[in-house]
Design a protein around this motif. Structure first.
Motif, PDB file in Angstrom:
ATOM      1  N   ALA A 175      -0.480   6.972  12.093  1.00 47.98           N
ATOM      2  CA  ALA A 175      -0.225   6.143  10.910  1.00 47.98           C
ATOM      3  C   ALA A 175      -1.375   5.161  10.725  1.00 47.98           C
ATOM      4  O   ALA A 175      -1.968   4.698  11.709  1.00 47.98           O
ATOM      5  N   PRO A 176      -1.701   4.834   9.464  1.00 47.51           N
ATOM      6  CA  PRO A 176      -2.838   3.942   9.206  1.00 47.51           C
ATOM      7  C   PRO A 176      -2.446   2.467   9.286  1.00 47.51           C
ATOM      8  O   PRO A 176      -1.346   2.077   8.908  1.00 47.51           O
ATOM      9  N   VAL A 177      -3.359   1.660   9.803  1.00 51.26           N
ATOM     10  CA  VAL A 177      -3.244   0.197   9.734  1.00 51.26           C
ATOM     11  C   VAL A 177      -4.108  -0.239   8.553  1.00 51.26           C
ATOM     12  O   VAL A 177      -5.327  -0.012   8.548  1.00 51.26           O
ATOM     13  N   MET A 178      -3.480  -0.866   7.534  1.00 54.65           N
ATOM     14  CA  MET A 178      -4.153  -1.171   6.280  1.00 54.65           C
ATOM     15  C   MET A 178      -4.495  -2.658   6.175  1.00 54.65           C
ATOM     16  O   MET A 178      -3.713  -3.516   6.578  1.00 54.65           O
ATOM     17  N   MET A 179      -5.678  -2.932   5.641  1.00 52.38           N
ATOM     18  CA  MET A 179      -6.090  -4.305   5.330  1.00 52.38           C
ATOM     19  C   MET A 179      -6.789  -4.298   3.983  1.00 52.38           C
ATOM     20  O   MET A 179      -7.796  -3.608   3.801  1.00 52.38           O
ATOM     21  N   ARG A 180      -6.196  -5.029   3.019  1.00 55.34           N
ATOM     22  CA  ARG A 180      -6.781  -5.142   1.679  1.00 55.34           C
ATOM     23  C   ARG A 180      -7.025  -3.777   1.053  1.00 55.34           C
ATOM     24  O   ARG A 180      -8.043  -3.521   0.407  1.00 55.34           O
ATOM     25  N   THR A 229      -6.020   3.088  13.160  1.00 53.37           N
ATOM     26  CA  THR A 229      -4.955   4.083  13.182  1.00 53.37           C
ATOM     27  C   THR A 229      -4.145   3.914  14.463  1.00 53.37           C
ATOM     28  O   THR A 229      -4.678   3.502  15.504  1.00 53.37           O
ATOM     29  N   LEU A 230      -2.867   4.225  14.362  1.00 53.91           N
ATOM     30  CA  LEU A 230      -1.968   4.148  15.514  1.00 53.91           C
ATOM     31  C   LEU A 230      -1.383   5.533  15.761  1.00 53.91           C
ATOM     32  O   LEU A 230      -0.814   6.133  14.839  1.00 53.91           O
ATOM     33  N   PHE A 231      -1.530   6.040  16.987  1.00 52.75           N
ATOM     34  CA  PHE A 231      -1.019   7.353  17.349  1.00 52.75           C
ATOM     35  C   PHE A 231       0.070   7.204  18.414  1.00 52.75           C
ATOM     36  O   PHE A 231       0.007   6.301  19.252  1.00 52.75           O
ATOM     37  N   ALA A 232       1.050   8.065  18.363  1.00 55.20           N
ATOM     38  CA  ALA A 232       2.143   8.023  19.333  1.00 55.20           C
ATOM     39  C   ALA A 232       2.664   9.433  19.587  1.00 55.20           C
ATOM     40  O   ALA A 232       2.577  10.308  18.715  1.00 55.20           O
ATOM     41  N   LEU A 289       2.932  -4.114  10.781  1.00 54.54           N
ATOM     42  CA  LEU A 289       1.757  -4.648  11.466  1.00 54.54           C
ATOM     43  C   LEU A 289       0.657  -4.993  10.467  1.00 54.54           C
ATOM     44  O   LEU A 289      -0.016  -6.025  10.588  1.00 54.54           O
ATOM     45  N   SER A 290       0.472  -4.130   9.473  1.00 52.89           N
ATOM     46  CA  SER A 290      -0.549  -4.377   8.452  1.00 52.89           C
ATOM     47  C   SER A 290      -0.255  -5.656   7.671  1.00 52.89           C
ATOM     48  O   SER A 290      -1.152  -6.466   7.404  1.00 52.89           O
ATOM     49  N   TYR A 291       1.018  -5.860   7.296  1.00 54.67           N
ATOM     50  CA  TYR A 291       1.397  -7.082   6.587  1.00 54.67           C
ATOM     51  C   TYR A 291       1.124  -8.314   7.444  1.00 54.67           C
ATOM     52  O   TYR A 291       0.640  -9.346   6.952  1.00 54.67           O
ATOM     53  N   ALA A 292       1.450  -8.224   8.740  1.00 55.37           N
ATOM     54  CA  ALA A 292       1.238  -9.366   9.632  1.00 55.37           C
ATOM     55  C   ALA A 292      -0.253  -9.693   9.762  1.00 55.37           C
ATOM     56  O   ALA A 292      -0.646 -10.868   9.723  1.00 55.37           O
TER      57      ALA A 292
END
Length: 236
Positions: free
Chosen positions: A64-69, A75-78, A102-105
């Protein structure tokens, strides 16, 4: 690899020694393009992350992607290797929801840091403006607001009061402080003084404190009374 801290260290060492290079055909490309979580139930279809996944003895994973602006910054893998279960759409959605939070935080933290920086810069500008205004006043200039039109003009300062008053009062108060106490005698508050003299309210408050100390007054009323008394003595 073994479960527990030892296995984690072993896997981390392997991952650092074999950084993934994503192939244009890998499923992670969809993650980058669509900004959404992906499900990779068979890691053999991935040439980049799949290599690390297989080294961890995992058969499949989600990313899943970690987004900023609006941009993917990480990216986070599990996977579910240690639970001996396979990844599914529920796993993908849970990880996707987590990275969204996490991206919002991270975004909020970044905005707060930038806001603090902007507030600091604004304070510096205001302090510099106050110093400039004080320097202008000391040079014989003043900024006043026209009572009728509300326009702000720079004017030269004439004598604040007759010269005989100045002999008695200028030794105690500066020209700016005399102007402040004149407004105090008219009932102006600190905010009103700041508005009239076009300075920050904190600057007006500082002037008032200096006046109280110099005239040895416990409050504004006593300071004004002392000032008017000195004026009366100067006229006699």
């Amino acid at each position: 690899m073994r479960p527990g801290p030892e296995g984690q260290e072993e896997w981390t060492a392997y991952a650092l020694a074999h950084p993934p290079a994503i192939d244009p055909r890998d499923p992670e490309i969809e993650l980058l393009r669509r900004h959404s979580a992906v499900l990779v139930p068979d890691n053999r279809v991935s040439r980049g992350v799949g290599d690390i996944s297989r080294a961890a003895h995992s058969t499949g994973y989600v990313g899943a992607p970690v987004m900023m602006r609006g941009n993917v910054t990480g990216t986070l893998f599990a996977d579910r290797t240690f639970s001996a279960q396979t990844v599914d759409t529920v796993t993908r959605d849970v990880v996707g929801l987590f990275t969204e939070g996490l991206s919002y935080a991270l975004e909020r933290t970044l905005l707060l840091d930038r806001m603090r920086d902007q507030i600091g810069k604004i304070k510096e500008i205001m302090a510099a403006a106050d110093m400039t205004l004080e320097d202008m006043y000391a040079a014989g200039m003043s900024i006043r607001r026209d009572a009728v039109t509300g326009d702000i003009d720079i004017v030269g300062l004439g004598p604040v009061m007759p010269s005989d008053d100045a002999y008695r009062l200028m030794g105690l108060l500066t020209r700016r402080e005399i102007e402040v106490i004149e407004l105090m005698s008219q009932g102006a508050s600190n905010a009103g003084i700041a508005r009239e003299l076009v300075v920050a309210e904190s600057t007006a408050t500082s002037h008032v404190k200096h006046i109280l100390r110099k005239l040895r007054s416990a409050n504004r009323a006593q300071a004004v009374a002392s000032y008017l008394h000195l004026q009366a003595l100067a006229k006699n």
